[in-house]
Design a protein around this motif. Structure first.
Motif, PDB file in Angstrom:
ATOM      1  N   PRO A 203       0.724  -1.410  -0.023  1.00 33.80           N
ATOM      2  CA  PRO A 203       0.384  -0.226   0.189  1.00 33.80           C
ATOM      3  C   PRO A 203       0.978   1.305   0.271  1.00 33.80           C
ATOM      4  O   PRO A 203       0.213   2.281  -0.754  1.00 33.80           O
ATOM      5  CB  PRO A 203      -1.270   0.077   1.861  1.00 33.80           C
ATOM      6  CG  PRO A 203      -1.091  -0.990   2.108  1.00 33.80           C
ATOM      7  CD  PRO A 203       0.378  -2.218   1.204  1.00 33.80           C
ATOM      8  N   VAL A 204       1.944   1.203   0.575  1.00 32.18           N
ATOM      9  CA  VAL A 204       2.950   1.884   0.826  1.00 32.18           C
ATOM     10  C   VAL A 204       3.490   2.775  -1.041  1.00 32.18           C
ATOM     11  O   VAL A 204       3.330   4.036  -1.074  1.00 32.18           O
ATOM     12  CB  VAL A 204       3.788   1.862   1.363  1.00 32.18           C
ATOM     13  CG1 VAL A 204       5.217   3.790   1.171  1.00 32.18           C
ATOM     14  CG2 VAL A 204       3.919   1.986   2.943  1.00 32.18           C
ATOM     15  N   ALA A 205       3.510   1.681  -1.539  1.00 34.16           N
ATOM     16  CA  ALA A 205       4.022   2.424  -3.561  1.00 34.16           C
ATOM     17  C   ALA A 205       2.425   2.877  -4.235  1.00 34.16           C
ATOM     18  O   ALA A 205       2.888   4.245  -4.410  1.00 34.16           O
ATOM     19  CB  ALA A 205       4.325   0.877  -3.935  1.00 34.16           C
ATOM     20  N   GLU A 206       1.498   2.510  -3.782  1.00 37.63           N
ATOM     21  CA  GLU A 206      -0.191   3.332  -3.777  1.00 37.63           C
ATOM     22  C   GLU A 206      -0.362   4.271  -3.681  1.00 37.63           C
ATOM     23  O   GLU A 206      -0.530   5.054  -4.736  1.00 37.63           O
ATOM     24  CB  GLU A 206      -0.871   2.050  -3.599  1.00 37.63           C
ATOM     25  CG  GLU A 206      -2.035   2.904  -4.122  1.00 37.63           C
ATOM     26  CD  GLU A 206      -3.206   2.203  -3.328  1.00 37.63           C
ATOM     27  OE1 GLU A 206      -3.919   1.242  -5.044  1.00 37.63           O
ATOM     28  OE2 GLU A 206      -3.268   1.025  -3.466  1.00 37.63           O
ATOM     29  N   GLU A 207       0.317   4.536  -2.172  1.00 29.25           N
ATOM     30  CA  GLU A 207       0.299   5.545  -1.479  1.00 29.25           C
ATOM     31  C   GLU A 207       1.158   6.990  -2.755  1.00 29.25           C
ATOM     32  O   GLU A 207       0.824   8.374  -1.922  1.00 29.25           O
ATOM     33  CB  GLU A 207       0.400   6.191   0.206  1.00 29.25           C
ATOM     34  CG  GLU A 207       0.327   6.874   0.661  1.00 29.25           C
ATOM     35  CD  GLU A 207       0.492   7.088   2.379  1.00 29.25           C
ATOM     36  OE1 GLU A 207       0.851   7.990   2.692  1.00 29.25           O
ATOM     37  OE2 GLU A 207       0.824   6.073   2.279  1.00 29.25           O
ATOM     38  N   TYR A 208       2.313   6.420  -2.453  1.00 27.73           N
ATOM     39  CA  TYR A 208       3.599   7.337  -2.615  1.00 27.73           C
ATOM     40  C   TYR A 208       3.157   7.647  -4.533  1.00 27.73           C
ATOM     41  O   TYR A 208       3.859   8.322  -5.666  1.00 27.73           O
ATOM     42  CB  TYR A 208       4.308   7.714  -2.432  1.00 27.73           C
ATOM     43  CG  TYR A 208       4.944   7.693  -0.991  1.00 27.73           C
ATOM     44  CD1 TYR A 208       5.400   8.324  -0.802  1.00 27.73           C
ATOM     45  CD2 TYR A 208       4.684   6.756  -0.022  1.00 27.73           C
ATOM     46  CE1 TYR A 208       5.664   9.109   0.555  1.00 27.73           C
ATOM     47  CE2 TYR A 208       4.715   7.870   1.303  1.00 27.73           C
ATOM     48  CZ  TYR A 208       5.235   8.314   1.496  1.00 27.73           C
ATOM     49  OH  TYR A 208       5.469   8.974   2.690  1.00 27.73           O
ATOM     50  N   GLU A 209       2.805   6.797  -4.918  1.00 27.61           N
ATOM     51  CA  GLU A 209       2.381   6.700  -6.601  1.00 27.61           C
ATOM     52  C   GLU A 209       4.297   6.282  -6.753  1.00 27.61           C
ATOM     53  O   GLU A 209       4.409   6.899  -8.238  1.00 27.61           O
ATOM     54  CB  GLU A 209       1.867   7.454  -7.078  1.00 27.61           C
ATOM     55  CG  GLU A 209       0.372   7.837  -6.564  1.00 27.61           C
ATOM     56  CD  GLU A 209      -0.721   8.920  -7.296  1.00 27.61           C
ATOM     57  OE1 GLU A 209       0.045   9.950  -8.094  1.00 27.61           O
ATOM     58  OE2 GLU A 209      -1.557   8.539  -7.044  1.00 27.61           O
ATOM     59  N   ARG A 210       4.182   5.339  -6.506  1.00 29.04           N
ATOM     60  CA  ARG A 210       5.553   5.271  -6.749  1.00 29.04           C
ATOM     61  C   ARG A 210       5.595   3.666  -7.207  1.00 29.04           C
ATOM     62  O   ARG A 210       5.189   3.061  -6.896  1.00 29.04           O
ATOM     63  CB  ARG A 210       6.949   5.533  -5.874  1.00 29.04           C
ATOM     64  CG  ARG A 210       7.248   7.506  -5.640  1.00 29.04           C
ATOM     65  CD  ARG A 210       7.724   7.800  -6.434  1.00 29.04           C
ATOM     66  NE  ARG A 210       7.610   9.468  -6.597  1.00 29.04           N
ATOM     67  CZ  ARG A 210       8.472   9.864  -5.963  1.00 29.04           C
ATOM     68  NH1 ARG A 210      10.209   8.907  -5.271  1.00 29.04           N
ATOM     69  NH2 ARG A 210       8.749  10.472  -5.442  1.00 29.04           N
ATOM     70  N   ILE A 211       7.179   3.209  -8.538  1.00 26.32           N
ATOM     71  CA  ILE A 211       7.115   1.715  -8.449  1.00 26.32           C
ATOM     72  C   ILE A 211       7.874   0.925  -7.542  1.00 26.32           C
ATOM     73  O   ILE A 211       9.316   1.481  -7.242  1.00 26.32           O
ATOM     74  CB  ILE A 211       8.304   1.312  -9.579  1.00 26.32           C
ATOM     75  CG1 ILE A 211       6.411   2.145 -10.623  1.00 26.32           C
ATOM     76  CG2 ILE A 211       8.259   0.331 -10.463  1.00 26.32           C
ATOM     77  CD1 ILE A 211       7.495   1.695 -12.410  1.00 26.32           C
ATOM     78  N   LEU A 212       7.490  -0.031  -6.853  1.00 24.72           N
ATOM     79  CA  LEU A 212       7.757  -1.030  -6.205  1.00 24.72           C
ATOM     80  C   LEU A 212       8.288  -2.430  -7.153  1.00 24.72           C
ATOM     81  O   LEU A 212       7.507  -3.010  -7.413  1.00 24.72           O
ATOM     82  CB  LEU A 212       6.969  -1.844  -5.044  1.00 24.72           C
ATOM     83  CG  LEU A 212       7.811  -2.866  -3.616  1.00 24.72           C
ATOM     84  CD1 LEU A 212       9.269  -2.558  -3.052  1.00 24.72           C
ATOM     85  CD2 LEU A 212       7.321  -2.801  -2.079  1.00 24.72           C
ATOM     86  N   ILE A 213       9.618  -2.534  -7.352  1.00 25.19           N
ATOM     87  CA  ILE A 213       9.491  -3.760  -7.713  1.00 25.19           C
ATOM     88  C   ILE A 213      10.565  -4.829  -6.928  1.00 25.19           C
ATOM     89  O   ILE A 213      11.184  -4.861  -6.123  1.00 25.19           O
ATOM     90  CB  ILE A 213      11.437  -4.075  -8.788  1.00 25.19           C
ATOM     91  CG1 ILE A 213      10.738  -2.473  -9.976  1.00 25.19           C
ATOM     92  CG2 ILE A 213      11.673  -5.373  -9.268  1.00 25.19           C
ATOM     93  CD1 ILE A 213      11.893  -3.181 -10.750  1.00 25.19           C
ATOM     94  N   VAL A 214       9.236  -5.485  -6.518  1.00 21.24           N
ATOM     95  CA  VAL A 214       9.372  -6.978  -5.789  1.00 21.24           C
ATOM     96  C   VAL A 214      10.058  -7.958  -6.058  1.00 21.24           C
ATOM     97  O   VAL A 214      10.223  -8.817  -7.349  1.00 21.24           O
ATOM     98  CB  VAL A 214       7.934  -7.564  -5.475  1.00 21.24           C
ATOM     99  CG1 VAL A 214       8.431  -8.815  -3.982  1.00 21.24           C
ATOM    100  CG2 VAL A 214       7.065  -6.275  -4.050  1.00 21.24           C
ATOM    101  N   GLU A 215      11.232  -7.629  -5.402  1.00 18.36           N
ATOM    102  CA  GLU A 215      12.443  -9.315  -4.972  1.00 18.36           C
ATOM    103  C   GLU A 215      12.883  -9.271  -4.078  1.00 18.36           C
ATOM    104  O   GLU A 215      13.464  -8.876  -3.338  1.00 18.36           O
ATOM    105  CB  GLU A 215      13.583  -8.707  -6.511  1.00 18.36           C
ATOM    106  CG  GLU A 215      14.612  -9.696  -6.933  1.00 18.36           C
ATOM    107  CD  GLU A 215      14.321 -10.568  -7.150  1.00 18.36           C
ATOM    108  OE1 GLU A 215      15.437 -11.560  -6.828  1.00 18.36           O
ATOM    109  OE2 GLU A 215      13.661 -11.227  -8.552  1.00 18.36           O
ATOM    110  N   PRO A 216      12.741 -10.234  -3.239  1.00 22.39           N
ATOM    111  CA  PRO A 216      12.418 -11.937  -4.372  1.00 22.39           C
ATOM    112  C   PRO A 216      11.489 -12.720  -3.881  1.00 22.39           C
ATOM    113  O   PRO A 216      11.281 -13.482  -3.953  1.00 22.39           O
ATOM    114  CB  PRO A 216      13.693 -12.519  -3.389  1.00 22.39           C
ATOM    115  CG  PRO A 216      14.065 -12.815  -2.530  1.00 22.39           C
ATOM    116  CD  PRO A 216      14.134 -11.069  -2.632  1.00 22.39           C
TER     117      PRO A 216
END
Length: 393
Positions: A111-124
């Motif tokens: 939800p933090v990525a959505e709140e700040y409208e920035r991309i989170l690349i999930v790995e791993p």
């Protein structure tokens, strides 16, 4: 008048130079640098840095702008991971974040990525729910998901007349993994007879093993115990020491880091599916990774090193394609459907859920001279287009 003009021009040039000097691409690596999964985290960070280096030809610049990597330690705690990502996007103004290791931490961070409208690349982090029910459009994942693990392992282990029990950790990684494996196993004609979940820090598997053995004891035909595990505890070795063969049960598991493969040495001939083993993929990116890793660190690259490198290359390719790191919408448009080369070969971000489609590897364990672990030898590649990975978002 002339002097005023010259002073103004000098001030403008100074401001321009200052802006140019400050122009940089800020990438946050938010991961469990300390905590229960720090071995995985160290590999992931090393791989990320190697991926950025490889994709930029050693310059660590994209379009003339230097890359700055900001490290944030989640300590494998969901609340701290959430706070660290908010700090990275807010205080540090990171353009893109990569991480974390734990699925539980990843779910808190989404939800933090959505709140700040920035991309989170999930790995791993692996749980299906990350690119499933908890997903938002700012989430991309270079790592494999539970369904990719599950389908690949079902292909390797399943078949008519095969009965399987599972042992997994009682949190998102384990439960999502078993759910996906159960769904995939049905298509092979195999039957899932028993599911066992234990706390993540379990070291004594006696009670769980007895429940599994009793559930399987009277079943006829081929029987397998499939273990889904992350971190320490050595469930495979401890369960094998209890002699499941007296009930006709074979132990099976997917791939793991080199340190964990020591337990596989006790199980020659064991089959499963893996995400990566450094000797399996044959491509220029993996050749570079293996050569550089051996030269710099004296060891081959490991399971999560390859994943970190895939994420690093994806970051560079996305920013190049989008024409910069500032515009998140341009980055999303560039990344949806994007293909790029990794140590595992080609990966592709699926537009529907931003999950990276990728090859998996059916292996059989062998004992080889000079290696103190069971070596996962390739049986066959399972290509990205061979696996019908469900869209769960």
């Amino acid at each position: 008048m002339k002097r005023t003009f010259m002073v103004g021009l000098a001030a403008s040039l100074s401001a321009m130079l200052a802006t140019t000097a400050l122009a940089e691409i800020r990438i946050a690596h938010v991961y469990g640098k300390t905590g229960a999964l720090e071995a995985y985290a160290a590999q992931s960070h090393q791989g990320l840095m190697l991926g950025l280096e490889y994709a930029t030809g050693g310059t660590m610049e994209i379009n003339g702008e230097p890359i700055v990597v900001i490290e944030k330690d989640t300590q494998v705690k969901p609340d701290l991971g959430k706070a660290m990502l908010a700090e990275a996007f807010g205080d540090d103004d990171a353009h893109i974040a990569v991480g974390p290791v734990s699925s539980g931490v990843a779910l808190a961070m989404l939800p933090v990525a959505e709140e700040y409208e920035r991309i989170l690349i999930v790995e791993p982090a692996v749980a299906d729910s990350i690119t499933g029910e908890n997903w938002n459009r700012f989430i991309f994942r270079t790592g494999r998901n539970s369904s990719q693990d599950a389908i690949a392992n079902a292909v390797a282990l399943g078949g008519e007349g095969v009965t399987v029990a599972t042992l997994a950790q009682d949190y998102a990684f384990g439960r999502d993994g078993v759910a996906a494996f159960k769904e995939a196993l049905e298509a092979t004609g195999a039957t899932l007879a028993h599911e066992e979940y234990v706390p993540t820090d379990t070291t004594d598997f006696t009670a769980a093993a007895e429940r599994i053995f009793q559930a399987m004891a009277d079943i006829e035909g081929e029987k397998k115990l499939f273990i889904i595990w992350a971190g320490g505890g050595n469930p495979m070795g401890k369960l094998n020491a209890m002699d499941p063969s007296r009930f006709g049960i074979e132990i099976a598991s997917g791939g793991n880091i080199l340190a964990a493969l020591t337990a596989y040495k006790e199980l020659p001939g064991m089959e499963g599916a893996t995400y990566y083993y450094y000797e399996i993929p044959k491509n220029p990116v993996n050749d570079w990774l293996v050569e550089q890793h051996l030269d710099r660190f004296g060891t081959p690259p490991d399971f999560f090193t390859a994943g970190g490198m895939a994420a690093g290359i994806a970051v560079v390719e996305a920013i190049r394609k989008a024409g910069g790191a500032e515009d998140t919408e341009a980055l999303i448009a560039a990344m949806e459907g994007m293909e790029w080369e990794t140590p595992k070969g080609t990966m592709r971000f699926r537009k529907d859920d931003h999950q990276a489609m990728q090859t998996m590897y059916h292996f059989r364990t062998e004992i080889q001279d000079g290696k103190d672990y069971g070596v996962p030898v390739l049986v066959r590649e399972i290509g990205m287009d061979e696996m019908d990975i469900p869209i769960r978002n």
